[in-house]
Design a protein around this motif. Structure first.
Motif, PDB file in Angstrom:
ATOM      1  N   GLY A  82      34.107  34.269  39.794  1.00 61.59           N
ATOM      2  CA  GLY A  82      34.856  33.578  38.754  1.00 61.59           C
ATOM      3  C   GLY A  82      34.881  32.077  38.893  1.00 61.59           C
ATOM      4  N   ILE A 115      28.894  34.827  34.256  1.00 62.43           N
ATOM      5  CA  ILE A 115      29.496  34.699  32.932  1.00 62.43           C
ATOM      6  C   ILE A 115      28.382  34.650  31.892  1.00 62.43           C
ATOM      7  CG2 ILE A 115      30.854  33.181  31.437  1.00 62.43           C
ATOM      8  CD1 ILE A 115      32.299  32.267  33.994  1.00 62.43           C
ATOM      9  N   ALA A 173      35.966  34.946  29.729  1.00 57.23           N
ATOM     10  CA  ALA A 173      35.662  35.974  30.728  1.00 57.23           C
ATOM     11  C   ALA A 173      36.786  36.999  30.703  1.00 57.23           C
ATOM     12  CB  ALA A 173      35.526  35.359  32.125  1.00 57.23           C
ATOM     13  N   ASN A 174      36.429  38.252  30.538  1.00 56.37           N
ATOM     14  CA  ASN A 174      37.419  39.329  30.458  1.00 56.37           C
ATOM     15  C   ASN A 174      38.444  39.070  29.359  1.00 56.37           C
ATOM     16  OD1 ASN A 174      36.224  40.673  32.699  1.00 56.37           O
ATOM     17  ND2 ASN A 174      37.359  39.329  34.102  1.00 56.37           N
ATOM     18  N   ASN A 175      37.941  38.516  28.247  1.00 54.81           N
ATOM     19  CA  ASN A 175      38.767  38.241  27.067  1.00 54.81           C
ATOM     20  C   ASN A 175      39.847  37.188  27.328  1.00 54.81           C
ATOM     21  OD1 ASN A 175      38.917  38.815  24.321  1.00 54.81           O
ATOM     22  ND2 ASN A 175      40.724  40.104  24.596  1.00 54.81           N
ATOM     23  N   VAL A 176      39.636  36.363  28.336  1.00 47.03           N
ATOM     24  CA  VAL A 176      40.567  35.277  28.669  1.00 47.03           C
ATOM     25  C   VAL A 176      39.797  33.962  28.668  1.00 47.03           C
ATOM     26  CG1 VAL A 176      42.110  34.325  30.423  1.00 47.03           C
ATOM     27  CG2 VAL A 176      42.033  36.797  30.043  1.00 47.03           C
ATOM     28  N   SER A 233      38.962  30.400  29.918  1.00 47.08           N
ATOM     29  CA  SER A 233      39.097  29.566  31.113  1.00 47.08           C
ATOM     30  C   SER A 233      38.271  28.303  30.905  1.00 47.08           C
ATOM     31  CB  SER A 233      38.622  30.326  32.357  1.00 47.08           C
ATOM     32  OG  SER A 233      39.350  31.527  32.527  1.00 47.08           O
TER      33      SER A 233
END
Length: 462
Positions: A22, A51, A123-126, A128
């Motif tokens: 991440g 990503i 990433a993962n629907n969040v 950043s």
């Protein structure tokens, strides 16, 4: 002793977390000092890891700076309102990607400026983001003679800027034989010695020269070359070639990367070839407009130095909205069911009045001015024959574009989003294509629907 071992293990795990999947970082390559009236290259390496979804890089430039795309890593490059913006609907698979662009510095700019940037991703629907650490660049007084040369030899053709020495590629397109046509426009200025165009083309094609302008044309190991011992006398000219599939149309990404090399002051210089949405198949020098940049007064110069960059922070909602095809922050205009039915009937009436003939995907793309919309009906790595869409009840001419390594097929052309939305509904209701969607363009370059609505000051309709 046990405490010591636990501490060491925690330190090891911490280091793995820091360099984990991440962790996204940006590494800039920007000169510390440049001359006014010159240009320099900004190169950013994005260490993105695994990503691979929607993402955007944005950087604000001071007044007096102008950015021109070099390498976009298959992203959509836009420079407006002093903002550099690169956007990806889907990031390349490489863990590290490089982007770069040329920054032209005005002749009256001077002083120190801080360049920052921001890479936002999902990433993962969040949402950043990773910040680019500020780089201070010092602009010192330049050579006015070189600035005069740049002004004298800078042009615009079909709303696309050409530097004093430049080479741009028209977006490749298909002819009636499903061959890919590649046209290149060269602005060579006063250069009259050695010159070379070199382009790497996809595997599975044979390259054939169409117009070489007295050059030596070669094709070997997927490399196309045009070489001159003495450049043509014309300051601007075009060359072209076609790519013919060897064993059927290859099912792969279609990407071309090229450079233009030339000799100046007994040194060889190399510039990247940029791809633009223009038509140079019939190049007309009368449409070439010289760009004369007015000199700024001392007051204007002072204002340039005192400009405070305005940073636009994007909320998580905004970025997530742009990741979806048509969801925007603009409130949808309310319509009655009767209005929608009437508009759909009008759309169907208009479509049935068109000449019903076999759809074509062979026309030369026409340069577009301002914001326009189309309806995308298909995309794939493999080029298709002109008769392919007939079986899907598509009666309109089909335009094809090569975008981010994909062949994308669109129909219609509208200046209002509402009209494109209505045509999309017509496609849903009258063809087997139930996943067609609206695509947006600004001066022929793909942008998001949200951006198009904001630029054109239009409303979104569901």
């Amino acid at each position: 002793m046990y405490k010591l071992i636990i501490s060491i293990l925690l330190g090891v795990f911490s280091s793995f977390t820091f360099f984990g999947e991440g962790d996204v970082t940006l590494t800039p390559n920007i000169p510390k000092e440049v001359k006014a009236g010159s240009e320099f290259t900004v190169e950013i390496t994005i260490h993105k890891g695994d990503i691979d979804g929607f993402a955007r890089f944005q950087q604000d430039l001071p007044v007096g700076f102008k950015a021109v795309e070099k390498k976009s890593a298959n992203g959509e490059f836009v420079f407006e309102n002093q903002k550099v913006k690169l956007q990806w609907m889907k990031l390349p698979f490489e863990k590290d990607i490089k982007i770069s662009y040329t920054v032209q510095v005005g002749t009256t700019v001077k002083g120190e400026f801080n360049l920052t940037g921001k890479f936002s991703y999902i990433a993962n629907n969040v949402v950043s983001s990773a910040e680019l650490e500020a780089v201070t660049i010092n602009v010192v007084g330049g050579d006015m003679a070189s600035s005069d040369y740049e002004i004298k030899n800078s042009y615009k053709y079909q709303n696309v800027s050409l530097k004093n020495i430049d080479c741009i590629r028209q977006k490749p397109y298909l002819n009636e034989n499903n061959e890919v046509i590649v046209n290149l426009l060269i602005n060579k200025g006063d250069i009259d010695k050695f010159g070379k165009i070199q382009e790497q083309v996809p595997v599975g094609y044979n390259a054939i020269s169409i117009k070489s302008k007295n050059s030596i044309f070669t094709f070997k190991n997927h490399i196309v070359k045009f070489m001159w011992m003495n450049m043509p006398s014309s300051p601007q000219f075009t060359v072209s070639y076609k790519l013919v599939p060897i064993n059927g149309i290859p099912d792969q990404a279609f990407l071309i990367a090229g450079t233009f090399s030339y000799a100046e002051n007994e040194r060889t210089k190399i510039i990247d070839i940029a791809e633009r949405n223009i038509d140079v198949s019939k190049f007309d020098t009368e449409k070439l407009v010289a760009e004369v940049k007015p000199q700024q007064t001392e007051t204007q110069e002072t204002k340039t130095e005192e400009v405070v960059k305005e940073t636009t922070e994007q909320t998580q909602t905004e970025l997530l909205a742009e990741n979806k095809e048509e969801k925007t922050q603009v409130e949808p205009e309310k319509e009655t069911k009767q209005e929608i039915r009437n508009e759909q009937k009008q759309t169907e009436k208009t479509v049935t009045q068109k000449v019903t003939k076999e759809p074509q995907v062979t026309s030369v793309p026409t340069p577009e001015q301002g914001v326009t919309y189309r309806v995308q009906i298909a995309a794939g790595h493999k080029l298709v024959k002109s008769s392919y869409f007939k079986k899907f009840n598509i009666t309109d001419n089909v335009q094809t574009e090569i975008h981010q390594g994909w062949h994308k097929y669109t129909v219609g052309e509208f200046v209002k989003y509402k009209e494109a939305r209505n045509y999309r509904i017509y496609i849903w209701n009258n063809t087997p294509i139930n996943d067609a969607f609206v695509s947006a363009y600004n001066n022929g370059q793909r942008i998001t629907v949200q951006e198009a609505l904001m630029i054109a000051n239009q409303k979104w309709y569901q």
